[in-house]
Design a protein around this motif. Structure first.
Motif, PDB file in Angstrom:
ATOM      1  N   SER A 220       0.897  -1.165  -0.037  1.00 17.67           N
ATOM      2  CA  SER A 220      -0.069   0.000   0.036  1.00 17.67           C
ATOM      3  C   SER A 220       0.794   1.179  -0.109  1.00 17.67           C
ATOM      4  CB  SER A 220      -0.901   0.094   1.387  1.00 17.67           C
ATOM      5  OG  SER A 220      -0.091   0.036   2.393  1.00 17.67           O
ATOM      6  N   ASN A 221       2.197   1.176  -0.154  1.00 16.27           N
ATOM      7  CA  ASN A 221       3.023   2.393   0.081  1.00 16.27           C
ATOM      8  C   ASN A 221       3.248   2.938  -1.196  1.00 16.27           C
ATOM      9  OD1 ASN A 221       3.991   1.968   2.730  1.00 16.27           O
ATOM     10  ND2 ASN A 221       4.991   0.218   2.096  1.00 16.27           N
ATOM     11  N   SER A 222       3.076   4.325  -1.408  1.00 17.33           N
ATOM     12  CA  SER A 222       3.296   4.883  -2.598  1.00 17.33           C
ATOM     13  C   SER A 222       5.024   5.015  -2.912  1.00 17.33           C
ATOM     14  CB  SER A 222       2.790   6.424  -2.587  1.00 17.33           C
ATOM     15  OG  SER A 222       1.512   6.416  -2.391  1.00 17.33           O
ATOM     16  N   ILE A 223       5.136   4.748  -4.268  1.00 16.83           N
ATOM     17  CA  ILE A 223       6.636   4.926  -4.547  1.00 16.83           C
ATOM     18  C   ILE A 223       7.149   6.145  -4.419  1.00 16.83           C
ATOM     19  CG2 ILE A 223       8.290   3.935  -6.133  1.00 16.83           C
ATOM     20  CD1 ILE A 223       6.377   2.085  -7.114  1.00 16.83           C
ATOM     21  N   THR A 224       7.554   6.903  -3.405  1.00 19.56           N
ATOM     22  CA  THR A 224       7.782   8.186  -3.239  1.00 19.56           C
ATOM     23  C   THR A 224       9.461   8.105  -3.210  1.00 19.56           C
ATOM     24  OG1 THR A 224       7.667   8.004  -0.867  1.00 19.56           O
ATOM     25  CG2 THR A 224       5.691   8.783  -1.959  1.00 19.56           C
ATOM     26  N   ALA A 225      10.162   9.329  -3.213  1.00 24.50           N
ATOM     27  CA  ALA A 225      11.360   9.459  -3.231  1.00 24.50           C
ATOM     28  C   ALA A 225      11.990   9.176  -1.927  1.00 24.50           C
ATOM     29  CB  ALA A 225      11.660  10.971  -3.310  1.00 24.50           C
ATOM     30  N   GLY A 226      11.380   9.298  -0.880  1.00 21.28           N
ATOM     31  CA  GLY A 226      11.546   8.715   0.467  1.00 21.28           C
ATOM     32  C   GLY A 226      11.444   7.246   0.784  1.00 21.28           C
ATOM     33  N   TYR A 227      10.547   6.637   0.188  1.00 14.45           N
ATOM     34  CA  TYR A 227      10.329   5.187  -0.056  1.00 14.45           C
ATOM     35  C   TYR A 227      11.325   4.764  -0.681  1.00 14.45           C
ATOM     36  CZ  TYR A 227       8.298   0.558  -0.103  1.00 14.45           C
ATOM     37  OH  TYR A 227       8.210  -0.660  -0.261  1.00 14.45           O
ATOM     38  N   LEU A 228      11.668   5.050  -1.891  1.00 16.61           N
ATOM     39  CA  LEU A 228      12.909   4.596  -2.636  1.00 16.61           C
ATOM     40  C   LEU A 228      14.319   4.797  -1.864  1.00 16.61           C
ATOM     41  CD1 LEU A 228      11.700   5.794  -6.119  1.00 16.61           C
ATOM     42  CD2 LEU A 228      11.749   3.192  -5.427  1.00 16.61           C
ATOM     43  N   PHE A 229      14.365   5.779  -1.268  1.00 16.22           N
ATOM     44  CA  PHE A 229      15.677   6.013  -0.638  1.00 16.22           C
ATOM     45  C   PHE A 229      15.940   5.046   0.575  1.00 16.22           C
ATOM     46  CE2 PHE A 229      17.526   8.187   3.149  1.00 16.22           C
ATOM     47  CZ  PHE A 229      18.891   8.409   2.673  1.00 16.22           C
ATOM     48  N   ARG A 230      14.877   4.751   1.134  1.00 19.58           N
ATOM     49  CA  ARG A 230      14.952   3.874   2.346  1.00 19.58           C
ATOM     50  C   ARG A 230      15.472   2.576   1.779  1.00 19.58           C
ATOM     51  NH1 ARG A 230      10.687   6.563   4.243  1.00 19.58           N
ATOM     52  NH2 ARG A 230       8.988   5.207   3.349  1.00 19.58           N
ATOM     53  N   GLU A 231      14.826   1.910   0.873  1.00 16.40           N
ATOM     54  CA  GLU A 231      14.825   0.764   0.199  1.00 16.40           C
ATOM     55  C   GLU A 231      16.283   0.623  -0.425  1.00 16.40           C
ATOM     56  OE1 GLU A 231      13.034  -2.016   0.733  1.00 16.40           O
ATOM     57  OE2 GLU A 231      11.476  -0.942   1.702  1.00 16.40           O
ATOM     58  N   ILE A 232      16.472   1.459  -1.452  1.00 15.83           N
ATOM     59  CA  ILE A 232      17.778   1.457  -2.032  1.00 15.83           C
ATOM     60  C   ILE A 232      19.306   1.376  -1.136  1.00 15.83           C
ATOM     61  CG2 ILE A 232      19.164   2.447  -4.029  1.00 15.83           C
ATOM     62  CD1 ILE A 232      16.802   0.905  -4.737  1.00 15.83           C
ATOM     63  N   SER A 233      18.800   2.419  -0.108  1.00 15.72           N
ATOM     64  CA  SER A 233      19.968   2.701   0.999  1.00 15.72           C
ATOM     65  C   SER A 233      20.312   1.343   1.662  1.00 15.72           C
ATOM     66  CB  SER A 233      19.491   3.812   1.982  1.00 15.72           C
ATOM     67  OG  SER A 233      20.636   3.917   2.863  1.00 15.72           O
ATOM     68  N   ASN A 234      19.196   0.527   1.937  1.00 12.91           N
ATOM     69  CA  ASN A 234      19.565  -0.482   2.686  1.00 12.91           C
ATOM     70  C   ASN A 234      20.157  -1.544   2.002  1.00 12.91           C
ATOM     71  OD1 ASN A 234      18.089   0.249   4.881  1.00 12.91           O
ATOM     72  ND2 ASN A 234      16.051  -0.754   4.306  1.00 12.91           N
ATOM     73  N   VAL A 235      19.960  -1.679   0.664  1.00 15.06           N
ATOM     74  CA  VAL A 235      20.689  -2.300  -0.532  1.00 15.06           C
ATOM     75  C   VAL A 235      21.936  -2.025  -0.463  1.00 15.06           C
ATOM     76  CG1 VAL A 235      20.732  -3.198  -2.822  1.00 15.06           C
ATOM     77  CG2 VAL A 235      18.504  -3.013  -1.805  1.00 15.06           C
ATOM     78  N   ILE A 236      22.251  -0.846  -0.534  1.00 11.45           N
ATOM     79  CA  ILE A 236      23.736  -0.522  -0.587  1.00 11.45           C
ATOM     80  C   ILE A 236      24.392  -0.786   0.816  1.00 11.45           C
ATOM     81  CG2 ILE A 236      25.215   1.501  -0.758  1.00 11.45           C
ATOM     82  CD1 ILE A 236      23.067   2.947  -2.778  1.00 11.45           C
ATOM     83  N   GLU A 237      23.852  -0.528   2.019  1.00  6.33           N
ATOM     84  CA  GLU A 237      24.439  -0.999   3.029  1.00  6.33           C
ATOM     85  C   GLU A 237      24.726  -2.499   3.017  1.00  6.33           C
ATOM     86  OE1 GLU A 237      25.660   0.811   5.040  1.00  6.33           O
ATOM     87  OE2 GLU A 237      24.789   2.777   4.809  1.00  6.33           O
ATOM     88  N   MET A 238      23.848  -3.119   2.445  1.00  5.66           N
ATOM     89  CA  MET A 238      24.018  -4.734   2.417  1.00  5.66           C
ATOM     90  C   MET A 238      25.309  -5.148   1.759  1.00  5.66           C
ATOM     91  SD  MET A 238      21.365  -7.590   1.014  1.00  5.66           S
ATOM     92  CE  MET A 238      21.509  -7.007  -0.562  1.00  5.66           C
ATOM     93  N   LEU A 239      25.377  -4.352   0.661  1.00 14.18           N
ATOM     94  CA  LEU A 239      26.513  -4.876  -0.399  1.00 14.18           C
ATOM     95  C   LEU A 239      27.700  -4.267   0.092  1.00 14.18           C
ATOM     96  CD1 LEU A 239      24.649  -4.268  -3.845  1.00 14.18           C
ATOM     97  CD2 LEU A 239      24.861  -6.392  -2.633  1.00 14.18           C
ATOM     98  N   GLY A 240      27.779  -2.974   0.842  1.00 10.66           N
ATOM     99  CA  GLY A 240      28.649  -2.272   1.145  1.00 10.66           C
ATOM    100  C   GLY A 240      29.073  -1.204   0.181  1.00 10.66           C
ATOM    101  N   PRO A 241      28.968  -0.107   0.850  1.00 12.76           N
ATOM    102  CA  PRO A 241      28.920   1.242   0.118  1.00 12.76           C
ATOM    103  C   PRO A 241      30.385   1.322  -0.887  1.00 12.76           C
ATOM    104  CG  PRO A 241      28.191   1.806   2.270  1.00 12.76           C
ATOM    105  CD  PRO A 241      28.856   0.282   2.190  1.00 12.76           C
ATOM    106  N   GLN A 242      31.383   0.748  -0.413  1.00 16.43           N
ATOM    107  CA  GLN A 242      32.689   0.600  -1.139  1.00 16.43           C
ATOM    108  C   GLN A 242      32.620  -0.107  -2.303  1.00 16.43           C
ATOM    109  OE1 GLN A 242      32.110  -0.981   1.784  1.00 16.43           O
ATOM    110  NE2 GLN A 242      33.053  -3.074   1.817  1.00 16.43           N
ATOM    111  N   HIS A 243      31.605  -0.843  -2.562  1.00 13.26           N
ATOM    112  CA  HIS A 243      31.658  -1.805  -3.700  1.00 13.26           C
ATOM    113  C   HIS A 243      30.621  -1.191  -4.779  1.00 13.26           C
ATOM    114  CE1 HIS A 243      32.481  -5.451  -1.062  1.00 13.26           C
ATOM    115  NE2 HIS A 243      33.726  -4.979  -1.475  1.00 13.26           N
TER     116      HIS A 243
END
Length: 265
Positions: A220-243
């Motif tokens: 039910s979430n709208s695909i807003t910039a804030g929602y995308l930021f949280r999700e993509i940020s979690n992915v980057i943290e999981m992979l490692g920002p240095q990668h």
């Protein structure tokens, strides 16, 4: 009953009509004297295993006999071809479809119909028929022949799928191991299914290959910039920002704003 006129019958023991056992390796098989010679000559590709205990002189005799038979057959074919060459065009023009050819064409139509029903009844995308894996599966089944036994549900669930998963995990692991030297690009795009549900796909691409990371069910979430930021940020943290070298998305305003927020972080 096979009439034993050929000298190579003495190298096998007859167990019944057209069934024999090799005197040397005790292999039990069926066929004519041609297969006996192929077995003793250790020739592969004749639907019979090679003899592992045949004496050298017997193998040499069998090989010579096979070569002689092949030469005679070649000369006979050349003679027949030269004799009927002048009438081949006429033969083709008056050729009538035989029952065997007609049955083969009918079988092809039946098989195509079954393939169509398979896609329709199982709600499978028609694009699957163009994939390399589907084409190779069909070719492999046809090449194997009618003796192929379809794997059971249990075999598919407990053996084939787990084995495929192991191979995929190894493939992904090998690609991830290259990120330390090349880094990777995060790619993301959103889409909506037929039931109007929103999803976000996230992939990682590098010179080593592409890896599907996750599909986010937005619910039910709208695909807003804030929602995308949280999700993509979690992915980057999981992979490692240095990668992570860069983030690639579509030109939507929400994605553009998300990119700015990621740069800020």
């Amino acid at each position: 009953m096979v009439r034993k006129k050929d000298k190579f019958w003495e190298h096998v023991q007859q167990l019944g009509p057209s069934r024999f056992k090799c005197n040397y390796c005790e292999l039990d098989y069926s066929g004519s004297v041609t297969r006996v010679k192929a077995h003793l000559a250790c020739l592969t590709g004749h639907d019979v295993q090679i003899c592992t205990k045949v004496p050298d002189h017997v193998q040499a005799e069998a090989s010579a006999e096979r070569n002689l038979s092949a030469s005679k057959k070649k000369r006979t074919n050349e003679t027949l071809e030269s004799g009927i060459g002048s009438t081949s065009s006429l033969d083709r023009s008056i050729h009538q479809t035989t029952m065997v050819e007609l049955a083969a064409k009918q079988d092809k139509k039946s098989l195509e119909k079954m393939i169509g029903e398979f896609f329709v009844k199982n709600n499978i995308s028609f694009n699957v028929i163009q994939t390399e894996s589907f084409i190779q599966m069909m070719k492999g089944a046809c090449a194997y022949g009618q003796g192929f036994v379809i794997p059971s549900y249990s075999t598919l669930r407990t053996c084939l799928i787990p084995e495929a998963k192991v191979e995929i995990m190894e493939y992904v692991s090998n690609i991830k191991s290259t990120w330390g030297g090349t880094g990777c690009t995060i790619m993301s795009d959103s889409w909506t299914d037929l039931k109007k549900r929103s999803w976000v796909n996230v992939l990682a691409y590098s010179p080593g290959g592409a890896v599907f990371l996750k599909c986010i069910d937005c619910g039910s979430n709208s695909i807003t910039a804030g929602y995308l930021f949280r999700e993509i940020s979690n992915v980057i943290e999981m992979l490692g920002p240095q990668h992570v070298v860069q983030f690639v998305s579509d030109n939507g305003a929400n994605y553009n704003c998300c990119g700015d927020m990621l740069i800020g972080k």
